[in-house]
Write a protein that holds these residues in place. Structure first.
Motif, PDB file in Angstrom:
ATOM      1  N   LEU A  27      -9.632  72.022 -47.489  1.00 38.95           N
ATOM      2  CA  LEU A  27      -8.562  71.911 -46.501  1.00 38.95           C
ATOM      3  C   LEU A  27      -8.650  70.570 -45.783  1.00 38.95           C
ATOM      4  CD1 LEU A  27      -6.343  73.522 -44.739  1.00 38.95           C
ATOM      5  CD2 LEU A  27      -8.188  73.591 -43.077  1.00 38.95           C
ATOM      6  N   ARG A  28      -7.500  69.951 -45.612  1.00 41.14           N
ATOM      7  CA  ARG A  28      -7.368  68.733 -44.822  1.00 41.14           C
ATOM      8  C   ARG A  28      -6.080  68.831 -44.031  1.00 41.14           C
ATOM      9  NH1 ARG A  28     -10.018  64.223 -48.245  1.00 41.14           N
ATOM     10  NH2 ARG A  28     -11.510  65.533 -49.313  1.00 41.14           N
ATOM     11  N   THR A  29      -6.158  68.486 -42.781  1.00 41.69           N
ATOM     12  CA  THR A  29      -4.964  68.467 -41.957  1.00 41.69           C
ATOM     13  C   THR A  29      -5.055  67.297 -40.998  1.00 41.69           C
ATOM     14  OG1 THR A  29      -3.467  69.816 -40.610  1.00 41.69           O
ATOM     15  CG2 THR A  29      -5.806  70.060 -40.173  1.00 41.69           C
ATOM     16  N   VAL A  30      -3.924  66.658 -40.755  1.00 44.76           N
ATOM     17  CA  VAL A  30      -3.860  65.489 -39.877  1.00 44.76           C
ATOM     18  C   VAL A  30      -2.881  65.782 -38.748  1.00 44.76           C
ATOM     19  CG1 VAL A  30      -3.251  63.042 -39.707  1.00 44.76           C
ATOM     20  CG2 VAL A  30      -4.361  63.904 -41.781  1.00 44.76           C
ATOM     21  N   LEU A  38      -5.978  62.331 -35.993  1.00 41.68           N
ATOM     22  CA  LEU A  38      -7.171  63.148 -36.215  1.00 41.68           C
ATOM     23  C   LEU A  38      -7.085  63.809 -37.579  1.00 41.68           C
ATOM     24  CD1 LEU A  38      -7.464  64.931 -32.763  1.00 41.68           C
ATOM     25  CD2 LEU A  38      -8.819  63.019 -33.599  1.00 41.68           C
ATOM     26  N   LEU A  39      -8.183  63.777 -38.307  1.00 41.62           N
ATOM     27  CA  LEU A  39      -8.278  64.396 -39.623  1.00 41.62           C
ATOM     28  C   LEU A  39      -9.327  65.489 -39.567  1.00 41.62           C
ATOM     29  CD1 LEU A  39      -7.984  64.586 -42.748  1.00 41.62           C
ATOM     30  CD2 LEU A  39      -9.609  62.673 -42.889  1.00 41.62           C
ATOM     31  N   LEU A  40      -8.911  66.721 -39.849  1.00 38.73           N
ATOM     32  CA  LEU A  40      -9.850  67.827 -39.981  1.00 38.73           C
ATOM     33  C   LEU A  40     -10.077  68.059 -41.464  1.00 38.73           C
ATOM     34  CD1 LEU A  40     -10.313  71.064 -38.155  1.00 38.73           C
ATOM     35  CD2 LEU A  40      -9.879  71.225 -40.583  1.00 38.73           C
ATOM     36  N   VAL A  49     -14.179  66.780 -37.876  1.00 41.55           N
ATOM     37  CA  VAL A  49     -12.996  66.110 -37.349  1.00 41.55           C
ATOM     38  C   VAL A  49     -13.363  64.647 -37.146  1.00 41.55           C
ATOM     39  CG1 VAL A  49     -11.310  65.960 -35.480  1.00 41.55           C
ATOM     40  CG2 VAL A  49     -12.125  68.203 -36.237  1.00 41.55           C
ATOM     41  N   VAL A  50     -12.578  63.780 -37.781  1.00 43.25           N
ATOM     42  CA  VAL A  50     -12.793  62.335 -37.691  1.00 43.25           C
ATOM     43  C   VAL A  50     -11.453  61.650 -37.447  1.00 43.25           C
ATOM     44  CG1 VAL A  50     -14.798  62.424 -39.241  1.00 43.25           C
ATOM     45  CG2 VAL A  50     -12.535  61.933 -40.183  1.00 43.25           C
ATOM     46  N   GLU A  51     -11.523  60.401 -37.032  1.00 42.99           N
ATOM     47  CA  GLU A  51     -10.299  59.623 -36.939  1.00 42.99           C
ATOM     48  C   GLU A  51      -9.841  59.299 -38.357  1.00 42.99           C
ATOM     49  OE1 GLU A  51      -8.447  55.658 -34.789  1.00 42.99           O
ATOM     50  OE2 GLU A  51     -10.604  55.974 -34.702  1.00 42.99           O
ATOM     51  N   ASP A  52      -8.559  59.479 -38.629  1.00 45.10           N
ATOM     52  CA  ASP A  52      -8.008  59.235 -39.967  1.00 45.10           C
ATOM     53  C   ASP A  52      -7.744  57.735 -40.132  1.00 45.10           C
ATOM     54  OD1 ASP A  52      -6.931  59.628 -42.496  1.00 45.10           O
ATOM     55  OD2 ASP A  52      -4.940  60.066 -41.729  1.00 45.10           O
ATOM     56  N   ARG A  53      -8.833  56.969 -40.010  1.00 48.62           N
ATOM     57  CA  ARG A  53      -8.745  55.510 -40.095  1.00 48.62           C
ATOM     58  C   ARG A  53     -10.107  54.967 -40.496  1.00 48.62           C
ATOM     59  NH1 ARG A  53     -10.840  51.958 -37.128  1.00 48.62           N
ATOM     60  NH2 ARG A  53     -10.038  49.855 -36.954  1.00 48.62           N
ATOM     61  N   CYS A  54     -10.168  54.282 -41.610  1.00 43.21           N
ATOM     62  CA  CYS A  54     -11.417  53.665 -42.042  1.00 43.21           C
ATOM     63  C   CYS A  54     -11.728  52.491 -41.113  1.00 43.21           C
ATOM     64  CB  CYS A  54     -11.304  53.175 -43.486  1.00 43.21           C
ATOM     65  SG  CYS A  54     -12.811  52.365 -44.070  1.00 43.21           S
ATOM     66  N   PRO A  55     -12.932  52.436 -40.560  1.00 40.91           N
ATOM     67  CA  PRO A  55     -13.282  51.333 -39.672  1.00 40.91           C
ATOM     68  C   PRO A  55     -13.308  49.980 -40.391  1.00 40.91           C
ATOM     69  CG  PRO A  55     -14.922  53.079 -39.538  1.00 40.91           C
ATOM     70  CD  PRO A  55     -13.975  53.442 -40.637  1.00 40.91           C
ATOM     71  N   ALA A  59      -7.653  51.857 -43.460  1.00 46.74           N
ATOM     72  CA  ALA A  59      -7.013  52.741 -44.442  1.00 46.74           C
ATOM     73  C   ALA A  59      -7.068  54.190 -43.971  1.00 46.74           C
ATOM     74  CB  ALA A  59      -7.698  52.609 -45.799  1.00 46.74           C
ATOM     75  N   ARG A  60      -6.057  54.958 -44.348  1.00 50.21           N
ATOM     76  CA  ARG A  60      -6.053  56.394 -44.033  1.00 50.21           C
ATOM     77  C   ARG A  60      -7.097  57.088 -44.896  1.00 50.21           C
ATOM     78  NH1 ARG A  60      -0.470  58.924 -42.593  1.00 50.21           N
ATOM     79  NH2 ARG A  60      -1.983  60.363 -41.753  1.00 50.21           N
ATOM     80  N   LEU A  61      -7.833  58.005 -44.292  1.00 55.62           N
ATOM     81  CA  LEU A  61      -8.932  58.674 -44.986  1.00 55.62           C
ATOM     82  C   LEU A  61      -8.578  60.067 -45.493  1.00 55.62           C
ATOM     83  CD1 LEU A  61     -11.789  57.597 -42.580  1.00 55.62           C
ATOM     84  CD2 LEU A  61     -11.307  56.706 -44.871  1.00 55.62           C
ATOM     85  N   ALA A  62      -7.404  60.572 -45.180  1.00 59.03           N
ATOM     86  CA  ALA A  62      -7.031  61.938 -45.553  1.00 59.03           C
ATOM     87  C   ALA A  62      -7.104  62.169 -47.062  1.00 59.03           C
ATOM     88  CB  ALA A  62      -5.643  62.281 -45.033  1.00 59.03           C
ATOM     89  N   ARG A  63      -6.915  61.115 -47.862  1.00 56.74           N
ATOM     90  CA  ARG A  63      -6.988  61.262 -49.319  1.00 56.74           C
ATOM     91  C   ARG A  63      -8.341  60.868 -49.883  1.00 56.74           C
ATOM     92  NH1 ARG A  63      -1.011  59.312 -51.274  1.00 56.74           N
ATOM     93  NH2 ARG A  63       0.084  60.938 -50.140  1.00 56.74           N
ATOM     94  N   GLY A  64      -9.288  60.595 -49.010  1.00 61.19           N
ATOM     95  CA  GLY A  64     -10.625  60.222 -49.452  1.00 61.19           C
ATOM     96  C   GLY A  64     -11.368  61.404 -50.056  1.00 61.19           C
ATOM     97  N   HIS A  65     -12.350  61.106 -50.876  1.00 60.21           N
ATOM     98  CA  HIS A  65     -13.157  62.116 -51.555  1.00 60.21           C
ATOM     99  C   HIS A  65     -14.361  62.479 -50.686  1.00 60.21           C
ATOM    100  CE1 HIS A  65     -15.176  64.168 -54.829  1.00 60.21           C
ATOM    101  NE2 HIS A  65     -16.236  63.430 -54.617  1.00 60.21           N
TER     102      HIS A  65
END
Length: 118
Positions: A27-30, A38-40, A49-55, A59-65
């Motif tokens: 599950l992923r939700t933004v 916020l990305l859960l 729960v992290v910020e949906d932003r690569c430092p 880049a958006r992290l919601a599609r990250g592995h």
């Protein structure tokens, strides 16, 4: 409030993200709140729960592995520890870089989320 409708941000900054009974691996939700995405993620029976932003480059992290407690950025392959936010790879680029912004997971009134502050 209408049953099932996500409650608003609470006065103490708690952001409800998903009903606890809907948690499942993968599950992923933004949700964007106060300009913060916020990305859960729920993996291996744990929620993060992290910020949906690569430092590294934003880049958006919601599609990250997610693999063994780390989140891979889909843009450049940087990996971050989900518990601490620390960057763990690539080793060749372990110079100065911000940590991934993480928020402690909370469960309130059947909702999983995080508190982002007052």
């Amino acid at each position: 409030m209408i049953p099932g409708l996500r409650p608003p941000v609470q006065g103490d900054g708690f952001v409800p993200l998903v009903r606890a009974d809907r948690l499942r691996d993968g599950l992923r939700t933004v949700r964007t709140v106060r300009g913060l995405r916020l990305l859960l993620l729920h993996e291996g029976g744990e929620s993060f729960v992290v910020e949906d932003r690569c430092p590294h480059m934003g880049a958006r992290l919601a599609r990250g592995h997610v693999d063994e407690g780390t989140l891979w950025c889909p843009k450049h392959g940087f990996r971050y520890d989900l518990a601490s936010g620390a960057r763990v790879a690539p080793a060749s680029a372990l110079g100065a870089c911000e940590a991934l912004r993480c928020f402690p997971v909370e469960v309130r009134d059947g909702w999983v989320g995080a508190r982002i502050g007052d």
